[in-house]
Design a protein around this motif. Structure first.
Motif, mmCIF file in Angstrom:
data_model
loop_
_atom_site.group_PDB
_atom_site.id
_atom_site.type_symbol
_atom_site.label_atom_id
_atom_site.label_comp_id
_atom_site.label_asym_id
_atom_site.label_seq_id
_atom_site.Cartn_x
_atom_site.Cartn_y
_atom_site.Cartn_z
ATOM 1 N N SER A 4 0.837 -1.210 0.000
ATOM 2 C CA SER A 4 0.000 0.000 0.000
ATOM 3 C C SER A 4 0.867 1.252 0.000
ATOM 4 O O SER A 4 0.526 2.251 -0.630
ATOM 5 N N ILE A 5 1.984 1.186 0.724
ATOM 6 C CA ILE A 5 2.880 2.347 0.739
ATOM 7 C C ILE A 5 3.429 2.594 -0.659
ATOM 8 O O ILE A 5 3.475 3.727 -1.138
ATOM 9 N N PHE A 8 0.805 4.199 -2.851
ATOM 10 C CA PHE A 8 0.652 5.626 -2.549
ATOM 11 C C PHE A 8 1.801 6.414 -3.182
ATOM 12 O O PHE A 8 1.590 7.465 -3.779
ATOM 13 N N ARG A 11 1.403 6.727 -6.932
ATOM 14 C CA ARG A 11 0.395 7.729 -7.296
ATOM 15 C C ARG A 11 0.881 9.132 -7.024
ATOM 16 O O ARG A 11 0.604 10.064 -7.768
ATOM 17 N N TYR A 12 1.620 9.259 -5.920
ATOM 18 C CA TYR A 12 2.151 10.577 -5.570
ATOM 19 C C TYR A 12 3.113 11.064 -6.644
ATOM 20 O O TYR A 12 3.053 12.212 -7.076
ATOM 21 N N ARG A 15 1.663 12.161 -10.005
ATOM 22 C CA ARG A 15 1.057 13.499 -10.015
ATOM 23 C C ARG A 15 2.085 14.619 -10.075
ATOM 24 O O ARG A 15 1.738 15.779 -10.224
ATOM 25 N N ASN A 16 3.327 14.252 -9.928
ATOM 26 C CA ASN A 16 4.388 15.256 -9.907
ATOM 27 C C ASN A 16 4.601 15.835 -11.314
ATOM 28 O O ASN A 16 4.857 15.093 -12.247
ATOM 29 N N PRO A 17 4.499 17.147 -11.462
ATOM 30 C CA PRO A 17 4.665 17.722 -12.800
ATOM 31 C C PRO A 17 6.046 17.448 -13.399
ATOM 32 O O PRO A 17 6.168 17.307 -14.616
ATOM 33 N N ARG A 80 11.458 14.280 1.705
ATOM 34 C CA ARG A 80 10.124 14.870 1.635
ATOM 35 C C ARG A 80 9.531 15.191 3.009
ATOM 36 O O ARG A 80 8.995 16.266 3.216
ATOM 37 N N ASP A 81 9.661 14.244 3.940
ATOM 38 C CA ASP A 81 9.018 14.443 5.235
ATOM 39 C C ASP A 81 9.557 15.660 5.969
ATOM 40 O O ASP A 81 8.813 16.394 6.610
ATOM 41 N N THR A 84 8.623 19.036 3.866
ATOM 42 C CA THR A 84 7.250 19.539 3.979
ATOM 43 C C THR A 84 6.856 19.802 5.429
ATOM 44 O O THR A 84 5.931 20.544 5.690
ATOM 45 N N ARG A 104 8.443 2.804 -0.194
ATOM 46 C CA ARG A 104 8.539 3.942 -1.113
ATOM 47 C C ARG A 104 9.473 3.627 -2.270
ATOM 48 O O ARG A 104 9.223 3.999 -3.407
#
Lengths: 121, 291
Positions: A4-5, A8, A11-12, A15-17, A80-81, A84, A104
C-alpha cells in the motif's frame, strides 16, 4: 502495508509535474531520433534507425542521462518528510523505517518502469 | 494513565528544555499550560516518542515509553505544533495512507473510518481538495482527524488552536470535546481559555518545570478572595508593582486594570475579584519567575 505504501508513492509521483515534463522530453527525444533524419542518436546514415545497434545506443545514452532524473525523484523519498514538515506525524505512527523506505523505494521502481516505457523508441 | 517521572531533556546546544518534570495524567482531557518556550513542545515530543529524553521515565499503562517506543506508537495519536503537508495530495488520500501507516489494514474498515472522520471534522465536502490549499483551520482539523485514526488510547495535541480565528477555534475545541472519555488526551496550549473550556485536570509548566497542577476549579478556588482589581493610570502602575504583588495587568477600553494578589483587602480602592484560571496562571508564573 508494504504494497500500500508503494502504491501511494507511485500515485504521488505520477502526479508530480516534473515527472510529466521529464518523460515528455525523453519521449520527444527518442521519437525525434527515430523519425527526424537530422536527429541521430546511435543511428547514422549507414545504420537503420531500428537496427539493434542503434536501439542499444539510444537506450544507453538515455539511460545515462536519465540517471540524474531518477536521482532527483528518489531523493525525494528521504527528504520529503522534513522538507514539507509532515515528518513528525509519520514518525509517531507504528510504521518501521525499513518498511517505509523500502515501500517507497518499490513505488519508485514501478514508477521508473513507467518512465522507461515512455522512453522506448 | 500516563506517568512521567523526573523527566529531563537537554538539547545538544546546552539548552535545558525540561528540568525534572513529574506528572501523572489521568484519562480524560489534560491541559498543559505554559508560555512560549516553557518546554511544552519538548515534553510533548518526548511523550510522542520523537525524541529520547536525557533522563527520566515515561510510562503509559504498562508500556515503558523510553524503552519500547514502538509499543506506544500503536496507541498514539499525535498532532504536532505546526506541520506541513505533501503537495498535490487530497485529504482523502492522505488519511487513507495514514490509516495504513497506523495499521488499519482491512480496506473496508479503513474506508469507513476515514469517511467517518472526514464527516466528523467537517471536511467531507473538501475531501478531494489538495491539503496544501487548505486554510489554517481546515488543516488543523485534518490534523486531528489523522490523530484519531486507528483508535488511539493516548492523544497528544500540541498548541492546536494557535493562529486560529475564534470560530475555527470553537469548532476545533468542540471536536476535541467529542473524543471519548476513556482515552488520555494531552492538550498543550498557551491559551488559558482552551484549558478552562475543556480540561478537568491541568498543569502549568514554565522554564521546563511543572509549577502547579490540579483541577482548574480547585486551583481557582484556592485563589478565591485573594485577587483584587483596580483600574489605575499608567503612571501609577510602576509604583504599584513595587509595593504590591501585581500578577497581571490588562487593558480595558484603553485603561489599565491591575490584578493584585493579596491575602487581605488591600484597601486603596481595590475591589475583590472572582478569581479566574487566568489569575491562577499568571500568579503561578509570577511566583515562580526567577527574579
Amino acid at each position: 502495508m508494504f504494497l500500500s505504501i508503494s502504491v501511494f508513492e507511485l500515485r504521488y509521483q505520477v502526479r508530480n509535474p516534473v515527472f510529466w515534463i521529464a518523460s515528455s522530453i525523453f519521449f520527444l527525444l527518442s521519437f525525434a531520433a527515430a523519425t527526424v533524419d537530422r536527429i541521430q542518436i546511435g543511428s547514422s546514415a549507414n545504420v537503420h534507425v531500428n537496427s539493434p545497434y542503434a536501439l542499444a545506443q539510444i537506450n544507453l545514452n538515455f539511460l545515462f542521462f536519465f540517471m540524474f532524473v531518477t536521482t532527483a525523484f528518489v531523493a525525494n523519498v528521504v527528504v520529503r518528510d522534513d522538507e514539507t514538515g509532515y515528518g513528525p506525524i509519520i514518525r509517531a505512527t507504528r510504521i518501521r523505517k525499513a518498511e517505509y523506505l523500502y515501500g517507497r523505494f518499490l513505488g519508485h521502481v514501478r514508477h521508473h518502469r513507467l518512465r522507461g516505457q515512455r522512453r522506448r523508441p | 494513565m500516563l506517568t512521567i517521572q523526573d523527566l529531563t531533556h537537554t538539547y545538544a546546544n546546552g539548552v535545558r528544555a525540561l528540568d525534572g518534570v513529574s506528572l501523572s495524567v489521568p484519562t480524560g482531557m489534560f491541559g498543559l499550560l505554559g508560555p512560549n518556550g516553557a518546554g511544552k513542545s519538548s515534553l510533548m515530543r518526548c511523550v510522542a516518542t520523537l525524541q529520547t529524553p536525557t533522563s527520566g521515565r515515561i510510562t503509559f499503562d504498562d508500556i515503558d515509553v523510553v524503552v519500547e517506543p514502538e509499543r506506544l506508537r500503536r496507541h498514539l495519536g499525535y498532532l504536532p505544533q505546526d506541520f506541513g503537508v505533501y503537495p498535490r495530495v487530497s485529504a482523502l488520500d492522505m488519511l487513507d495512507h495514514m490509516a495504513i501507516l497506523k495499521g488499519v489494514s482491512d480496506p473496508s474498515d479503513r474506508r469507513s473510518e476515514v469517511e467517518r472522520l472526514l464527516v466528523q471534522t467537517n471536511l467531507w465536502s473538501a475531501r478531494k481538495k489538495a491539503l496544501a490549499g487548505y486554510s489554517g483551520g481546515m488543516r488543523q482539523r485534518f490534523g486531528i482527524a489523522q490523530a484519531l485514526l486507528g483508535a488511539p488510547r493516548l492523544i497528544i495535541v500540541d498548541e492546536p488552536t494557535a493562529g486560529l480565528d475564534p470560530e475555527e477555534r470553537n469548532r476545533f475545541l468542540n471536536l476535541l470535546a467529542e473524543i471519548g472519555e476513556n482515552v488520555v488526551v494531552i492538550l498543550s496550549t498557551h491559551i488559558v481559555e482552551d484549558v478552562t473550556d475543556l480540561c478537568p485536570a491541568m498543569a502549568i509548566i514554565a522554564s521546563g518545570r511543572i509549577i502547579q497542577q490540579g483541577a482548574p476549579m480547585s486551583l481557582v478556588r484556592e485563589l478565591d478572595g485573594r485577587v483584587w482589581v483596580k483600574t489605575v493610570a499608567k503612571s501609577e502602575l510602576a509604583e504599584l508593582q513595587a509595593r504590591r504583588q501585581v500578577i497581571s495587568t490588562r487593558l480595558f477600553a484603553g485603561r489599565t486594570v491591575a490584578h493584585v494578589l493579596c491575602d487581605e483587602d488591600p484597601g486603596e480602592g481595590f475591589e475583590r475579584h472572582l478569581g479566574t484560571l487566568e489569575d491562577v496562571y499568571f500568579s503561578a508564573l509570577r511566583l515562580n519567575s526567577p527574579r
